[in-house]
Design an enzyme around this catalytic site. Structure first.
Site, short mmCIF file in Angstrom:
data_model
loop_
_atom_site.label_atom_id
_atom_site.label_comp_id
_atom_site.label_asym_id
_atom_site.label_seq_id
_atom_site.Cartn_x
_atom_site.Cartn_y
_atom_site.Cartn_z
CB SER A 22 -0.90 0.03 1.24
OG SER A 22 -1.82 -1.02 1.18
CB SER A 166 -12.83 1.22 0.46
OG SER A 166 -11.91 1.24 -0.61
CG ASP A 314 -5.57 -6.89 2.68
OD1 ASP A 314 -6.69 -7.03 2.15
OD2 ASP A 314 -4.83 -5.92 2.44
NE ARG A 387 -3.41 -9.38 1.10
CZ ARG A 387 -2.19 -8.83 1.07
NH1 ARG A 387 -1.16 -9.50 1.55
NH2 ARG A 387 -2.01 -7.61 0.60
C1 S3P Z 1 -5.60 -1.29 0.06
C2 S3P Z 1 -6.81 -1.21 0.65
C3 S3P Z 1 -7.66 -2.37 0.98
C4 S3P Z 1 -6.83 -3.66 0.98
C5 S3P Z 1 -5.93 -3.76 -0.21
C6 S3P Z 1 -4.97 -2.58 -0.27
C7 S3P Z 1 -4.87 -0.04 -0.25
O1 S3P Z 1 -8.66 -2.49 -0.01
O2 S3P Z 1 -7.68 -4.77 1.04
O3 S3P Z 1 -5.17 -4.96 -0.17
O4 S3P Z 1 -3.66 -0.09 -0.54
O5 S3P Z 1 -5.50 1.02 -0.20
P1 S3P Z 1 -10.05 -1.64 0.07
O6 S3P Z 1 -9.72 -0.21 -0.10
O7 S3P Z 1 -10.87 -2.17 -1.07
O8 S3P Z 1 -10.63 -1.98 1.40
#
Ligand code: S3P
Length: 427
Positions: A22, A166, A314, A387
């Protein structure tokens, strides 16, 4: 590719997880928007982040990788170029959604697609607010699915109340807000990961948080920042759970990000009775980092739901595995978002762990895991989900006999040397 994992007699050593996926995404996209050069160390080696790099290069950003260091020459808010071809985010929803926020503000046409999994993931949540901000944006399936076609232009700020917690959606709107006329606010039902807000703040953006609401005043420009990406706690989590459920284990996971919006897995493991210690806490690149030491533990079942879910979204397949070996029952609720990840992670986790002897009931928004089961080797499939492939690999370490994981190459999305690390820690 198939991978065969045998139950191992000991699990010991030190491991440094790859750079956080991220934070890597944000480091390149935000530094591309900045005016000037930035150096990024420990950038994620996963395919998701490489997809982001190739899309940004196609938009005219020079990104050079030399001796493990990425140099991004930010083009500034006005400097992006129309891509000559369709952009491909491959398996990466973060690439598609964050880029959509950027593309919504560009005075040219972009089309962005992805692999079969990404083309089935929800995009209406993104299309609607970006349209309200003034972008022309369309998607397949009555504007609900990728490929997306985006004809951007001058945007106006928005006060947006998100229906889902999200970080991808929040970040897309904040990125669009950087280019808009007037301020933008985003309010979430629960706090999702806040890497975008932290990085934008460090780059000089005027950004304030008030509870669940973030307010951004668009800056005239962003300052580039050099950053060392912390290790990914979502990759570290495989070793934390492996050590906790294995009867003869002691693992130290080094240089791992412990941003409080991501540490739900640590809280849950401690709640389950794991012998886990957080050591050498420090700050790196505006993010808290630590070394995490875990040893064999007697885990108890637990209940999770509500606002902790975005903090461990995750890691839920792994929590299901830990729950299968814990004493008592583990219940996971409020996790319906898992249905629309790289796979339907509720259905796929229940199906595959059950093949190895776990006793799990599927709920619409989670699972009930009846613990205290012994796992036995068997044949299972990753559902092309990184995962899940890694969760099944860890299950194989504690199962009797041999576990065969089909679709094992899926790990390349976030942790390309996962199988090598697994082999090393079992020797
Ligand atoms: C992420 C946000 C999450 C996560 C993904 C990475 C990010 O998803 O599940 O692996 O880097 O912003 P969502 O924003 O759909 O919850």
């Amino acid at each position: 590719m198939e991978k065969r994992v045998k139950g191992c007699s000991s699990l010991k050593g030190e491991v440094a997880p790859p750079g956080d996926k991220s934070i890597s995404h944000r480091a390149v996209i935000l530094n591309s928007i900045a005016s000037g050069k930035a150096r990024i160390a420990n950038f994620s080696s996963g395919d998701d982040c490489l997809a982001m790099l190739s899309c940004l290069r196609a938009l005219g950003v020079e990104i050079i990788k030399e001796s493990g260091l990425l140099t991004v020459s930010g083009v500034g808010k006005e400097g992006f170029a129309e891509p000559a071809d369709v952009l491909n985010a491959r398996n990466s929803a973060t690439t598609m959604r964050l880029l959509a926020g950027l593309l919504a503000a560009q005075p040219f046409l972009s089309i962005i697609t992805g692999d079969e999994s990404l083309r089935s993931r929800p995009m209406a949540r993104l299309i609607h607010p970006l349209r309200t901000m003034g972008a022309d944006i369309w998607g397949r399936g009555c504007d609900s699915l990728a490929p997306l076609a985006i004809k951007g232009g001058q945007l106006r700020g928005i006060d947006y109340t998100s229906p889902v917690a999200s970080a991808q959606l929040k970040s897309a709107i904040l990125i669009a807000g950087l280019f808009a006329e007037g301020g933008t606010t985003v309010e979430e039902p629960a706090t999702s990961r806040d890497h975008t807000e932290r990085m934008l703040g460090a780059m000089g953006a005027d950004l304030k948080r008030d509870g669940l609401k973030i307010a951004l005043n668009p800056p005239t420009s962003l300052s580039p920042i050099d950053i060392t990406i912390p290790g990914d706690i979502s990759s570290a989590a495989f070793w934390l759970v492996a050590a906790a459920i294995h009867p003869n284990a002691h693992i130290t996971v080094t240089k791992t990000g412990i941003n409080p919006t991501r540490t739900g897995i640590i809280d849950v493991l401690l709640q389950m009775g794991a012998k886990l210690r957080v050591k050498n806490e420090r700050m790196e690149g505006g993010e808290p980092v630590a070394d995490l030491e875990v040893e064999s533990s007697e885990l108890e079942g637990t209940e999770i739901g509500g606002c902790i879910i975005p903090r461990l979204i995750d890691e839920i397949p792994l929590i299901a595995l830990a729950g299968s070996l814990a004493r008592g029952t583990t219940t996971i609720r409020d996790a319906e978002e898992l249905r629309v990840k790289e796979s339907d992670r509720i259905g796929a986790t229940v199906k595959e762990l059950s093949k190895l002897g776990a006793d799990i009931e599927e709920l619409p928004d989670g699972m009930v895991i009846h613990g205290g089961r012994e796992l036995k080797g068997g044949e299972c499939h990753s559902h092309h989900d990184h995962r899940l492939a890694m969760t099944l690999g860890i299950a194989g370490l504690v199962a009797h006999g041999e576990t065969v994981i089909y679709g094992a190459e899926a790990v390349d999305v976030s942790y390309p040397c996962f199988w090598q690390d697994l082999e090393r820690l079992t020797q």
